[in-house]
Scaffold this motif. Structure first.
Motif, mmCIF file in Angstrom:
data_model
loop_
_atom_site.group_PDB
_atom_site.id
_atom_site.type_symbol
_atom_site.label_atom_id
_atom_site.label_comp_id
_atom_site.label_asym_id
_atom_site.label_seq_id
_atom_site.Cartn_x
_atom_site.Cartn_y
_atom_site.Cartn_z
ATOM 1 N N ARG A 39 -0.962 7.028 7.389
ATOM 2 C CA ARG A 39 -0.776 8.636 7.147
ATOM 3 C C ARG A 39 -1.210 8.897 5.755
ATOM 4 N NH1 ARG A 39 3.827 11.009 5.076
ATOM 5 N NH2 ARG A 39 4.971 8.973 5.538
ATOM 6 N N LEU A 40 -0.527 8.073 4.617
ATOM 7 C CA LEU A 40 -0.663 8.446 3.327
ATOM 8 C C LEU A 40 -2.194 7.972 2.758
ATOM 9 C CD1 LEU A 40 2.620 7.035 2.032
ATOM 10 C CD2 LEU A 40 1.955 9.551 2.367
ATOM 11 N N PHE A 41 -2.936 7.014 3.321
ATOM 12 C CA PHE A 41 -4.104 6.597 2.917
ATOM 13 C C PHE A 41 -5.054 7.583 3.477
ATOM 14 C CE2 PHE A 41 -8.237 4.253 3.029
ATOM 15 C CZ PHE A 41 -8.090 3.631 1.995
ATOM 16 N N TRP A 52 0.826 -1.207 0.040
ATOM 17 C CA TRP A 52 0.115 -0.167 0.176
ATOM 18 C C TRP A 52 1.057 1.205 -0.081
ATOM 19 C CZ3 TRP A 52 -4.539 0.928 -1.307
ATOM 20 C CH2 TRP A 52 -5.722 0.094 -1.257
ATOM 21 N N VAL A 53 2.040 1.294 0.970
ATOM 22 C CA VAL A 53 2.724 2.436 0.985
ATOM 23 C C VAL A 53 3.507 2.534 -0.167
ATOM 24 C CG1 VAL A 53 4.773 3.428 2.052
ATOM 25 C CG2 VAL A 53 2.967 2.296 3.284
ATOM 26 N N ARG A 112 2.938 5.886 -2.695
ATOM 27 C CA ARG A 112 4.107 6.701 -3.054
ATOM 28 C C ARG A 112 4.166 7.035 -4.431
ATOM 29 N NH1 ARG A 112 7.950 5.353 2.238
ATOM 30 N NH2 ARG A 112 7.215 7.088 3.410
ATOM 31 N N LEU A 113 4.156 5.765 -5.054
ATOM 32 C CA LEU A 113 4.469 5.756 -6.550
ATOM 33 C C LEU A 113 3.226 6.705 -7.177
ATOM 34 C CD1 LEU A 113 5.356 2.530 -7.468
ATOM 35 C CD2 LEU A 113 6.802 4.360 -7.657
ATOM 36 N N SER A 148 -2.370 12.504 -3.247
ATOM 37 C CA SER A 148 -1.851 13.710 -2.347
ATOM 38 C C SER A 148 -0.821 13.267 -1.520
ATOM 39 C CB SER A 148 -3.212 14.097 -1.435
ATOM 40 O OG SER A 148 -2.763 15.228 -0.700
ATOM 41 N N MET A 149 0.527 14.117 -1.678
ATOM 42 C CA MET A 149 1.693 13.818 -0.814
ATOM 43 C C MET A 149 1.986 15.064 0.059
ATOM 44 S SD MET A 149 2.501 10.629 -1.642
ATOM 45 C CE MET A 149 4.115 10.382 -1.466
#
Length: 112
Positions: A96-98, A27-28, A32-33, A41-42
């Motif tokens: 955090r990224l999700f 998932w990460v 990130r890709l 959104s990053m």
């Protein structure tokens, strides 16, 4: 008999931890890709974060595994102790990224 049951429980717990780490890592990596391609959104500085977090996490994993081994832990316990710092970092990154969500036409889509 109880020893065999306990042993099965330890092995199951170990490989469940491995499977969860694999899922979190996928998932990460995917988010990130997508973020590097502009589709997710990053946060600012994520490319530096993803490089800088590796050495501390792997150092902590090596130390945790070493301490577990030196205290006489079973092979499964040593392996789980080694995985835990890496797993917790991957889990935190996934959450955090999700939560940031995808980008559609340059705007973050409400994800929750």
């Amino acid at each position: 008999m109880n020893h065999a049951i306990d042993r099965i429980g330890e092995v199951t717990e170990t490989w469940t931890s491995v499977a969860q780490l694999m899922a979190d890592t996928r998932w990460v990596l995917t988010m990130r890709l997508l973020g590097l391609s502009g589709a997710w959104s990053m946060p600012e500085g994520e490319s530096q974060t993803m490089i800088g977090e590796k050495i501390p996490a792997f150092t902590e994993a090596a130390l945790s595994g070493t301490f577990a081994m030196m205290s006489g832990g079973s092979l499964d316990r040593v392996f789980r102790e080694s995985l835990e710092p890496i797993s917790s970092k991957a889990r935190a990154n996934r959450e955090r990224l999700f939560g940031r969500g995808p980008l559609v036409f340059g705007r973050t889509v409400a994800w929750n």
